[in-house]
Design an enzyme around this catalytic site. Structure first.
Site, PDB file in Angstrom:
ATOM      1  N   LEU A 126       0.847  -1.200   0.000  1.00 22.67           N
ATOM      2  CA  LEU A 126       0.000   0.000   0.000  1.00 22.67           C
ATOM      3  C   LEU A 126       0.878   1.244   0.000  1.00 22.67           C
ATOM      4  O   LEU A 126       1.639   1.478   0.940  1.00 22.67           O
ATOM      5  CB  LEU A 126      -0.909   0.000   1.229  1.00 22.67           C
ATOM      6  CG  LEU A 126      -1.859   1.197   1.358  1.00 22.67           C
ATOM      7  CD1 LEU A 126      -2.937   1.136   0.288  1.00 22.67           C
ATOM      8  CD2 LEU A 126      -2.494   1.234   2.742  1.00 22.67           C
ATOM      9  N   HIS A 230       5.753   3.117  12.046  1.00 21.98           N
ATOM     10  CA  HIS A 230       6.367   4.315  11.474  1.00 21.98           C
ATOM     11  C   HIS A 230       5.310   5.416  11.410  1.00 21.98           C
ATOM     12  O   HIS A 230       4.124   5.146  11.194  1.00 21.98           O
ATOM     13  CB  HIS A 230       6.874   3.978  10.067  1.00 21.98           C
ATOM     14  CG  HIS A 230       7.775   4.996   9.464  1.00 21.98           C
ATOM     15  ND1 HIS A 230       7.300   6.174   8.925  1.00 21.98           N
ATOM     16  CD2 HIS A 230       9.125   5.019   9.295  1.00 21.98           C
ATOM     17  CE1 HIS A 230       8.315   6.869   8.449  1.00 21.98           C
ATOM     18  NE2 HIS A 230       9.437   6.193   8.662  1.00 21.98           N
TER      19      HIS A 230
END
Length: 342
Positions: A126, A230
């Site tokens: 993605l 992240h």
């Protein structure tokens, strides 16, 4: 209009550009011309394959701006991971150290190398270009995969997982990997990540510690990132959580990012999907009660999905859409579409 569709050979330059832009930690799109072209070929073969059992198929989609023809993002589905190549995770669990004699009781977190997700369907790859991270684009890119799975359930497993990118800095340095590198490896995180991306995983079995790792023996920096994502990945994991995905203690072996999972039939978009026969009108009246929805055709290699505002009839079997939308979805009068609210 933004259209999600299967990747084609002509999309290679765009895929290479996305691989360059995605940076470190995006294992599924390595900067390797041959492997990227192989991914396209494999995807096209998977879409063309007749099967009712998930195996080594990989379905790669691109998001295209129909006005400019620019490919602005990617997403993918692996039908069943780990069936032809080992699929590793660390599982975070606890062991108890206790002594009644000494009146000591201590619960300690450990990481154990495992292959528990072998055979699961994986959501992956993605990525959306920065300037397109607005509106419904991110949801379209991610959630349209659920509609594809729902329409072709026999091609996928009952459990769906997604590996979330773990914490690393702008140079690709991961605090978790830094500890592993110091004690078990002699290669940096970007190199290990790249080798995994190109399919060279034998070093994992050869060099990874075979016994559980006590988390409290990791560096403080490494401990702090176990199960954390992240910053750029936070929107993605929040979206998946809203769909019913949960974290059950499995983390990536390189950056310790979390893996989330859900049963297919428990995914919100799949549970909420409605099916309609299509009526096509050259021009629709103003959408007074329109709401943002995902709409997709029911094709395989010809799959198309987009996000629009529509008046969705409650309890009806037919829906009227514009000729423009019908053309974008490559459908005609009488075809079936699936619709889910965003």
């Amino acid at each position: 209009m933004m259209i999600l569709r299967p990747i084609q050979k002509s999309d290679y330059p765009a895929l290479l550009n996305i691989a360059q832009e995605s940076g470190h930690g995006f294992t599924s799109l390595p900067l390797n011309e041959e492997l990227l072209q192989n991914k396209i070929e494999r995807s096209m073969t998977s879409f063309a394959k007749e099967t009712d059992v998930p195996f080594d198929e990989g379905y790669l989609f691109v998001l295209e701006d129909s006005e400019t023809g620019e490919v602005v993002g990617t997403s993918a589905i692996e039908a069943a991971v780990g069936l032809d190549d080992a699929f590793y995770h660390y599982h975070l669990s606890k062991v108890i150290h206790s002594s009644r004699t000494l009146n000591v009781y201590k619960a300690v977190d450990i990481l154990t190398l495992c292959n528990d997700y072998t055979g699961a369907t994986e959501l992956c790859t993605l990525f959306l270009k920065d300037k397109y991270r607005k509106g419904f684009n991110g949801k379209l890119l991610s959630k349209s995969r659920f509609m594809f799975i729902n329409q072709h359930k026999t091609r996928f497993a009952e459990t769906v997982i997604a590996e979330m990118r773990g914490v690393s800095d702008e140079n690709g340095s991961s605090p978790f990997w830094k500890w592993l590198e110091e004690h078990f490896f002699s290669m940096d995180f970007p190199t290990a990540d790249y080798l995994t991306g190109i399919g060279q995983k034998v070093f994992i079995a050869e060099l990874m510690p075979k016994y559980p790792i006590y988390v409290n023996l990791l560096s403080k920096e490494a401990q702090a990132v176990v199960g954390e994502v992240h910053d750029n990945t936070r929107p993605a994991i929040e979206l998946l959580k809203s769909e019913g995905f949960t974290f059950n203690g499995y983390v990536d072996i390189f950056d310790a990012g979390p893996t989330v999972e859900a049963k297919v039939d428990n995914i919100r978009t799949i549970r909420a999907t409605q099916f309609f026969k299509v009526r096509v009108a050259e021009k629709l009246p103003a959408q007074t009660n329109g709401s943002p929805v995902l709409i997709a055709n029911d094709k395989l290699a010809g799959y198309r999905a987009t996000a629009v505002e529509l008046d969705v009839p409650q309890g009806g079997e037919e829906i009227t859409i514009s000729a423009e939308l019908a053309n974008a979805l490559q459908i005609t009068e009488g075809d079936t579409v699936s619709i889910a609210t965003l």
